[in-house]
Design a protein around this motif. Structure first.
Motif, PDB file in Angstrom:
ATOM      1  N   ARG A 147       2.510  -0.065   7.321  1.00  0.00           N
ATOM      2  CA  ARG A 147       1.032  -0.543   7.531  1.00  0.00           C
ATOM      3  C   ARG A 147       0.296  -0.344   6.138  1.00  0.00           C
ATOM      4  N   GLY A 148      -0.558  -1.303   6.323  1.00  0.00           N
ATOM      5  CA  GLY A 148      -1.348  -0.963   4.902  1.00  0.00           C
ATOM      6  C   GLY A 148      -2.539  -2.277   4.979  1.00  0.00           C
ATOM      7  N   ASP A 204      -7.813 -11.434  12.202  1.00  0.00           N
ATOM      8  CA  ASP A 204      -8.692 -11.248  10.822  1.00  0.00           C
ATOM      9  C   ASP A 204      -7.816 -11.327   9.766  1.00  0.00           C
ATOM     10  N   PHE A 205      -6.561 -11.773   9.898  1.00  0.00           N
ATOM     11  CA  PHE A 205      -5.342 -11.814   8.649  1.00  0.00           C
ATOM     12  C   PHE A 205      -5.947 -12.480   7.572  1.00  0.00           C
ATOM     13  N   ARG A 234      -0.055  -4.101  10.713  1.00  0.00           N
ATOM     14  CA  ARG A 234       1.134  -3.487  10.859  1.00  0.00           C
ATOM     15  C   ARG A 234       2.115  -4.491  10.874  1.00  0.00           C
ATOM     16  N   VAL A 235       3.319  -4.323  10.080  1.00  0.00           N
ATOM     17  CA  VAL A 235       4.221  -5.132   9.936  1.00  0.00           C
ATOM     18  C   VAL A 235       5.650  -4.875  10.189  1.00  0.00           C
ATOM     19  N   ARG A 236       6.420  -5.503  10.995  1.00  0.00           N
ATOM     20  CA  ARG A 236       7.792  -5.212  11.092  1.00  0.00           C
ATOM     21  C   ARG A 236       8.833  -5.968  10.410  1.00  0.00           C
ATOM     22  N   GLY A 264      -2.602  -6.599  14.020  1.00  0.00           N
ATOM     23  CA  GLY A 264      -3.726  -5.806  13.279  1.00  0.00           C
ATOM     24  C   GLY A 264      -3.397  -4.294  13.154  1.00  0.00           C
ATOM     25  N   GLY A 265      -3.977  -3.674  12.361  1.00  0.00           N
ATOM     26  CA  GLY A 265      -3.640  -2.407  11.920  1.00  0.00           C
ATOM     27  C   GLY A 265      -4.554  -1.384  12.609  1.00  0.00           C
TER      28      GLY A 265
END
Length: 402
Positions: free
Chosen positions: A193-194, A224-225, A232-234, A253-254
């Motif tokens: 996440r970041g 909103d990328f 959050r990325v997998r 979204g994070g």
């Protein structure tokens, strides 16, 4: 952290819940369910107690709740562990005969921040995973099951170990404070996440981590990328060659937000401040927070500032948390709260067990409603404890509740 310091914030918290209920009552009672099966309360923070599960001072009865992780996988009650960060939704807060705040949980979602290999040998109170910096205070819970083997705390971890980290994210500093750490064996995915930076057509950065998102369709990306957005990325667990990107297989979204009208209990880190005077307006976990002249602001443990950990109460209205109470958290971290039947006690070693947790009471804790001679299996207790060096729960308050 001394005992009185540990007790004071939570004791004030019980009073705050009563005040919040009074304020809600004065506004005409409960709030709209927002279409979530009758839920009217939302709490986001680490689990810091059992009996059932306690989040931000509220006891959530999870016996009839829908429990899942943030991938949508079904989980069960035994998966709810100390230090895990959860989102809980439930019925309106009510006080029991002991004055404790409680809610019947309708759903609990478990969400970790990072899964991946440790980049370098851990330092005394920090380490990094996939380039993400993680602070490890003394109150961080280390899993010590048959597969984790982390009774030694941070010293038990080495470079290359794959871990799962639960914690609180400081978006301003772009780093984490761990609340729970588990060692993982062959996880199906990594995750981070970041903040997004350097976004290009197929790649972007989170810190120094280069990520390829070409496999994720436009309609599966956050609205909103873009640079500055928290996501959050997998990731695939296959390590790329030096200079190449990690492959993303999911992008979300994070920032998690509750439903409008919900009564809110939120713990997190201030990531921006719009103004402090005459009434503070700021953001926590990416959620806008508004205050007014009636908001109770407790700065006993320090002043409101970016990077400071706070606990909030209020109501979510028009996309913002209208706070009735703001408390700056003790920088020493959370204490732990165990409620229910005493399972066993060893007067020789001065260790009692509740909910499978061994709690040392050799440090002369305060007793209420009884004394040490009354510690027998089956007695109803509330035990408040601090975590020492991530390994030993040490009681500072033992309250008899029969």
């Amino acid at each position: 952290m001394n005992h009185s310091t540990c007790l004071r914030p939570r004791a004030q918290g019980w009073l705050r819940v009563g005040l919040l209920l009074a304020l809600l009552g004065g506004c005409g009672g409960g709030v709209d369910s927002g279409g979530t099966g009758g839920a009217t309360v939302y709490a986001n923070g680490p689990i810091n107690g059992y009996g059932s599960v306690i989040v931000n001072g509220v006891r959530f009865d999870e016996s009839s709740s829908n429990i899942s992780d943030d991938d949508g996988n079904a989980r069960n009650r035994s998966d709810l562990k100390l230090g895990m960060v959860v989102e809980a939704r439930g019925s309106a807060i009510a006080l029991d005969r002991f004055g404790d705040a409680g809610s019947a949980a309708s759903s609990i979602v478990i969400g970790s921040e990072i899964v991946g290999p440790i980049d370098a040998p851990p330092a005394a109170n920090s380490f990094s995973v996939l380039g993400r910096s993680i602070d490890v205070p003394p109150t961080t819970v280390f899993a010590d099951g048959a597969t984790e083997g982390l009774a030694g705390g941070l010293a038990a971890l080495v470079q290359g170990d794959v871990v799962e980290v639960y914690g609180l994210y400081d978006a301003f500093a772009d780093r984490f404070t761990a609340t729970r750490i588990e060692r993982k064996s062959n996880p199906p995915h990594y995750r981070v996440r970041g903040k997004v930076s350097g976004r290009m057509d197929t790649e972007f950065l989170i810190g120094a981590l280069l990520i390829n998102y070409a496999a994720i369709s436009i309609n599966e990306r956050p609205s909103d990328f873009g640079d500055g957005a928290v996501v959050r990325v997998r990731l695939s667990t296959t390590s790329p060659a030096p200079g190449y990107a990690w492959t993303a297989n999911r992008l979300r979204g994070g920032v998690s937000t509750p439903d409008d009208g919900f009564e809110i209990k939120l713990e997190g880190v201030i990531d921006s401040i719009a103004t402090l005077m005459p009434t503070p307006q700021f953001s926590v976990n990416g959620i806008a927070v508004t205050t007014n002249a009636q908001t109770l602001i407790d700065q006993t443990n320090g002043a409101l500032a970016v990077g400071v950990r706070v606990e909030l109460e209020g109501r979510f209205v028009n996309g913002a948390l209208a706070a009735t109470e703001v408390e700056v958290e003790d920088p020493g971290g959370d204490d732990f709260d165990f409620r229910g039947a005493l399972q066993s006690v060893d007067p020789g070693t001065k260790v009692l067990t509740m909910h499978g947790i061994a709690i040392d009471y050799s440090g002369k804790p305060e007793f209420k409603g009884g004394n040490e001679d009354n510690l027998v299996a089956g007695v109803n207790l509330r035990v408040r404890a601090v975590l020492v060096n991530g390994a030993t729960y040490r009681a500072y308050l033992i309250e008899f509740r029969n």
